[in-house]
Design a protein around this motif. Structure first.
Motif, mmCIF file in Angstrom:
data_model
loop_
_atom_site.group_PDB
_atom_site.id
_atom_site.type_symbol
_atom_site.label_atom_id
_atom_site.label_comp_id
_atom_site.label_asym_id
_atom_site.label_seq_id
_atom_site.Cartn_x
_atom_site.Cartn_y
_atom_site.Cartn_z
ATOM 1 N N ARG A 1 0.838 -1.199 0.000
ATOM 2 C CA ARG A 1 0.000 0.000 0.000
ATOM 3 C C ARG A 1 0.874 1.251 0.000
ATOM 4 O O ARG A 1 1.839 1.335 0.765
ATOM 5 C CB ARG A 1 -0.912 0.014 1.230
ATOM 6 C CG ARG A 1 -2.028 -1.016 1.174
ATOM 7 C CD ARG A 1 -2.751 -1.131 2.481
ATOM 8 N NE ARG A 1 -3.809 -2.136 2.423
ATOM 9 C CZ ARG A 1 -4.329 -2.747 3.474
ATOM 10 N NH1 ARG A 1 -3.872 -2.462 4.685
ATOM 11 N NH2 ARG A 1 -5.286 -3.640 3.328
ATOM 12 N N SER B 1 2.124 5.056 0.715
ATOM 13 C CA SER B 1 2.027 5.852 1.951
ATOM 14 C C SER B 1 2.112 7.345 1.667
ATOM 15 O O SER B 1 1.290 8.124 2.125
ATOM 16 C CB SER B 1 3.130 5.448 2.929
ATOM 17 O OG SER B 1 4.409 5.561 2.320
ATOM 18 N N GLY B 2 3.095 7.748 0.885
ATOM 19 C CA GLY B 2 3.304 9.172 0.672
ATOM 20 C C GLY B 2 2.214 9.877 -0.088
ATOM 21 O O GLY B 2 1.984 11.075 0.108
ATOM 22 N N GLY C 1 -3.786 10.158 2.143
ATOM 23 C CA GLY C 1 -4.050 10.974 3.330
ATOM 24 C C GLY C 1 -4.509 12.387 2.996
ATOM 25 O O GLY C 1 -4.471 12.820 1.841
ATOM 26 N N LYS D 1 -9.029 2.386 6.369
ATOM 27 C CA LYS D 1 -8.976 3.426 7.393
ATOM 28 C C LYS D 1 -10.234 4.288 7.335
ATOM 29 O O LYS D 1 -10.695 4.657 6.265
ATOM 30 C CB LYS D 1 -7.738 4.318 7.189
ATOM 31 C CG LYS D 1 -7.514 5.353 8.275
ATOM 32 C CD LYS D 1 -6.222 6.127 8.036
ATOM 33 C CE LYS D 1 -5.942 7.124 9.145
ATOM 34 N NZ LYS D 1 -4.672 7.873 8.896
ATOM 35 N N TYR E 1 -10.709 5.543 3.556
ATOM 36 C CA TYR E 1 -9.745 4.954 2.625
ATOM 37 C C TYR E 1 -10.080 3.481 2.459
ATOM 38 O O TYR E 1 -10.162 2.738 3.433
ATOM 39 C CB TYR E 1 -8.317 5.141 3.140
ATOM 40 C CG TYR E 1 -7.263 4.294 2.462
ATOM 41 C CD1 TYR E 1 -7.316 3.988 1.104
ATOM 42 C CD2 TYR E 1 -6.187 3.783 3.189
ATOM 43 C CE1 TYR E 1 -6.352 3.203 0.495
ATOM 44 C CE2 TYR E 1 -5.201 3.006 2.586
ATOM 45 C CZ TYR E 1 -5.295 2.717 1.241
ATOM 46 O OH TYR E 1 -4.342 1.937 0.638
ATOM 47 N N ASP F 1 -6.369 1.999 -4.875
ATOM 48 C CA ASP F 1 -6.510 2.732 -3.610
ATOM 49 C C ASP F 1 -7.456 3.910 -3.825
ATOM 50 O O ASP F 1 -7.203 4.774 -4.672
ATOM 51 C CB ASP F 1 -5.145 3.218 -3.135
ATOM 52 C CG ASP F 1 -4.188 2.063 -2.878
ATOM 53 O OD1 ASP F 1 -4.398 1.330 -1.895
ATOM 54 O OD2 ASP F 1 -3.240 1.891 -3.674
ATOM 55 N N ARG G 1 -2.800 0.784 -8.006
ATOM 56 C CA ARG G 1 -1.569 0.577 -7.254
ATOM 57 C C ARG G 1 -0.438 0.069 -8.154
ATOM 58 O O ARG G 1 0.732 0.369 -7.923
ATOM 59 C CB ARG G 1 -1.811 -0.423 -6.117
ATOM 60 C CG ARG G 1 -0.638 -0.571 -5.176
ATOM 61 C CD ARG G 1 -0.974 -1.514 -4.035
ATOM 62 N NE ARG G 1 -2.105 -1.045 -3.250
ATOM 63 C CZ ARG G 1 -2.630 -1.720 -2.224
ATOM 64 N NH1 ARG G 1 -2.117 -2.898 -1.884
ATOM 65 N NH2 ARG G 1 -3.657 -1.238 -1.571
#
Length: 226
Positions: free
Chosen positions: A56, A58-59, A62, A151, A158, A171, A190
């Protein structure tokens, strides 16, 4: 007096008629063959080709721009890979797709050409709460085939979506604005295959599933600042 038909001859005639009936009787049609199903998951070499084992990211995920005290609505990231779509992209970008609203008649989503009387009527009507809208969104996303909720927090969701045939993963993030009944989102593959068709079709399907609850696409006419 007429001579009675010979019994053996009569029996022969009946046998012939019975045989013809059996020959001409339509047989039952064979059952239609079932549609074959297949999966590429587990086929040697496919995982590396489609990046199905990629971790998954990360950067790029969010909420950003909330401020030091999280007082601002914030936004999701831009699209920096092929196949990604986002309501936070610039309207002229190929990756742009309009956000949603869960209150189409609310003052924040009504056309500026609406009469003052209509705007006042809409403003006085009881509105759907942000929390209720997020519950509706969560329910529809969780029910989508291949979806996994990764999440969930206030105004943010998410989820990971896995293609049942290829095992490819996407994602997808959703962000509900705290200033208006607007929901923005970002959907990205992804792996390396950058086809946005799967992303757009899924987003369309989710929006249609939310339609009975009053959700609609805002369209390009309404600008959203987070």
């Amino acid at each position: 007096l007429e001579q009675a038909p010979d019994l053996p001859m009569l029996l022969d005639r009946r046998a012939v008629l019975l045989s013809a009936t059996l020959v001409l009787r339509p047989e039952h049609s064979p059952a239609a063959p079932s549609v074959p199903t297949f999966s590429l998951k587990g086929v040697p070499g496919v995982n590396s080709l489609l990046d199905t084992d990629a971790p998954r990211p990360s950067g790029e995920l969010g909420v950003i721009g909330r401020g030091k005290d999280n007082a601002k609505s914030g936004r999701l990231n831009f699209c920096e890979k092929k196949g990604c779509i986002s309501s936070f992209s610039l309207p002229d970008d190929d990756s742009y797709i309009p956000p949603w609203t869960y209150e189409p008649d609310s003052i924040g989503a009504v056309s500026s050409f609406a009469s003052p009387a209509k705007r006042a009527l809409v403003e006085a009507r009881e509105r759907k709460s942000l929390e209720a809208a997020q519950k509706e969104l969560l329910s529809v996303v969780a029910a989508y085939p291949g979806a996994t909720i990764v999440k969930e927090e206030a105004r943010y969701l998410y989820a990971e979506f896995e293609d049942p045939t290829t095992g490819e993963k996407d994602d997808v993030e959703f962000l509900l604005s705290q200033d208006s009944p607007i929901v923005g989102y970002r959907s990205a593959p992804r792996g390396r295959r950058g086809d946005d068709r799967r992303q757009r079709e899924r987003i369309r399907t989710l929006r249609k599933a939310l339609a009975p609850n009053g959700w609609k696409s805002v369209g390009r006419a309404v600008g959203v600042d987070g």
